[in-house]
Design a protein around this motif. Structure first.
Motif, PDB file in Angstrom:
ATOM      1  N   MET A 291       0.802  -1.224   0.000  1.00 19.83           N
ATOM      2  CA  MET A 291       0.000   0.000   0.000  1.00 19.83           C
ATOM      3  C   MET A 291       0.833   1.272   0.000  1.00 19.83           C
ATOM      4  O   MET A 291       0.337   2.339  -0.374  1.00 19.83           O
ATOM      5  N   LEU A 292       2.093   1.173   0.429  1.00 18.61           N
ATOM      6  CA  LEU A 292       2.967   2.337   0.524  1.00 18.61           C
ATOM      7  C   LEU A 292       4.169   2.184  -0.398  1.00 18.61           C
ATOM      8  O   LEU A 292       4.544   1.052  -0.747  1.00 18.61           O
ATOM      9  N   PRO A 293       4.820   3.298  -0.788  1.00 12.11           N
ATOM     10  CA  PRO A 293       6.126   3.157  -1.428  1.00 12.11           C
ATOM     11  C   PRO A 293       7.051   2.400  -0.475  1.00 12.11           C
ATOM     12  O   PRO A 293       7.018   2.623   0.743  1.00 12.11           O
ATOM     13  N   ALA A 294       7.867   1.508  -0.991  1.00 10.63           N
ATOM     14  CA  ALA A 294       8.703   0.662  -0.136  1.00 10.63           C
ATOM     15  C   ALA A 294       9.611   1.480   0.764  1.00 10.63           C
ATOM     16  O   ALA A 294       9.871   1.098   1.908  1.00 10.63           O
ATOM     17  N   GLN A 295      10.101   2.626   0.262  1.00 11.48           N
ATOM     18  CA  GLN A 295      10.988   3.454   1.075  1.00 11.48           C
ATOM     19  C   GLN A 295      10.286   3.974   2.320  1.00 11.48           C
ATOM     20  O   GLN A 295      10.903   4.117   3.387  1.00 11.48           O
ATOM     21  N   GLU A 296       8.976   4.236   2.230  1.00  9.47           N
ATOM     22  CA  GLU A 296       8.225   4.714   3.385  1.00  9.47           C
ATOM     23  C   GLU A 296       7.939   3.570   4.358  1.00  9.47           C
ATOM     24  O   GLU A 296       8.093   3.723   5.574  1.00  9.47           O
ATOM     25  N   ALA A 297       7.531   2.427   3.825  1.00 12.80           N
ATOM     26  CA  ALA A 297       7.202   1.280   4.684  1.00 12.80           C
ATOM     27  C   ALA A 297       8.414   0.817   5.472  1.00 12.80           C
ATOM     28  O   ALA A 297       8.330   0.553   6.683  1.00 12.80           O
ATOM     29  N   GLN A 298       9.572   0.716   4.809  1.00 14.63           N
ATOM     30  CA  GLN A 298      10.751   0.217   5.511  1.00 14.63           C
ATOM     31  C   GLN A 298      11.268   1.234   6.528  1.00 14.63           C
ATOM     32  O   GLN A 298      11.760   0.850   7.593  1.00 14.63           O
ATOM     33  N   ALA A 299      11.130   2.527   6.247  1.00 18.75           N
ATOM     34  CA  ALA A 299      11.569   3.538   7.214  1.00 18.75           C
ATOM     35  C   ALA A 299      10.715   3.485   8.480  1.00 18.75           C
ATOM     36  O   ALA A 299      11.234   3.520   9.604  1.00 18.75           O
TER      37      ALA A 299
END
Length: 301
Positions: free
Chosen positions: A97-105
């Motif tokens: 649901m989120l850009p991967a960079q946002e989810a992992q952060a």
């Protein structure tokens, strides 16, 4: 082997684990374009289980694995239901649901969540550094989730952010309970994957996801199972056993989210958002404060 040599080897093993972890967000992002979270988890879990069983076979610990499977099946089922089953389902939903960079952060704030959850579960006390770290980390989460528009409080994807934060709660809860797990770490992890597998298969069958697989996503799922859920754990465990300074090895983890953003931009085609960089900087600063305070306390003992 000299202590210097052992520490050097520990750092190399630690760097290997961190490099593998840094590629996972990219693998998630690519694979989830072709597979559902359940399909991705099923494939990765199966691959990881095969890898771990093979590793235990090479180490001559299969009898011990079977012994623990019989006498600790209840705890194995319980831990497996939490991780990998529930944790990765929630985490992969966030990544879908989120850009991967946002989810992992956002997922990196689990260490702060662990400190707060340790208060009721382990009866630990919070220090001022924990509050400072929490403020920095969750300000970073807010900055990332609103794409820098904090005043508007309009989230880019509120549900995705909720799943990412929920994954930190589940992961922290798992590790707090794991402190009371008497199974050897590698055997315990293998049993977790073994007992989680039927749960994942049942869920996939109930949701109709045992069919209509897209081959394009399979290799990414295999990579995740082999490296994120398997080999990285072995390397990290080896690093911690060899080193005489666990904090030094632990600090390597700060490299992972930074490298992850680079891989996402290069291989997954995600443009690097300035809001992610600023928010991630806040999260890493918070984690650094927390780790520094723990080291100071250890040095005083």
């Amino acid at each position: 082997m000299s202590q210097f040599s052992r520490n050097t080897q520990a750092m190399l093993y630690g760097l290997g684990a961190v490099l593998l972890w840094s590629t996972v967000a990219t693998a998630f992002s690519i694979s989830l374009k072709h597979l559902s979270p359940v399909q991705l988890l099923l494939t990765a879990n199966l691959v990881s289980l095969i890898f771990l069983v093979c590793l235990l076979t090479v180490k001559g610990e299969v009898k011990s694995l079977l012994s623990y499977a019989k006498k600790s099946w209840k705890s194995s089922f319980f831990f497996g239901a939490i991780n990998p089953f529930l944790y990765y389902l929630i985490l992969l939903q966030a990544y879908s649901m989120l850009p991967a960079q946002e989810a992992q952060a956002i997922n990196y704030t689990w260490a702060i969540m662990l400190s707060f959850m340790a208060v009721p579960i382990l009866k630990q006390r919070l220090k001022m550094a924990d509050y400072i770290a929490a403020c920095a980390c969750y300000f970073g989460v807010l900055y990332i989730s609103t794409r820098g528009e904090i005043g508007s409080l309009e989230f880019s994807n509120g549900m995705g952010v909720s799943f990412a934060l929920l994954s930190t709660v589940i992961w922290a809860f798992y590790w707090l309970l794991n402190t009371k797990d008497e199974r050897p770490s590698l055997i315990g992890l293998t049993l977790n994957f073994a007992f989680a597998l039927p749960l994942i298969v049942l869920l996939a069958a109930a949701t109709g996801e045992l069919t209509q697989w897209k081959a394009e996503g399979i290799w990414g799922a295999v990579y995740i199972g082999l490296f994120e859920m398997g080999l990285s754990f072995v390397l990290w465990n080896k690093a911690l056993k060899l080193t005489s300074n666990a904090s030094q090895v632990a600090n390597l983890i700060f490299l992972s989210p930074l490298l992850s953003i680079v891989w996402l931009s290069q291989f997954a085609g995600e443009p690097i958002l300035s809001s992610t960089l600023i928010g991630l900087a806040c999260i890493l600063a918070g984690l650094f404060v927390q780790n520094w305070a723990k080291r100071q306390k250890t040095n005083q003992v």
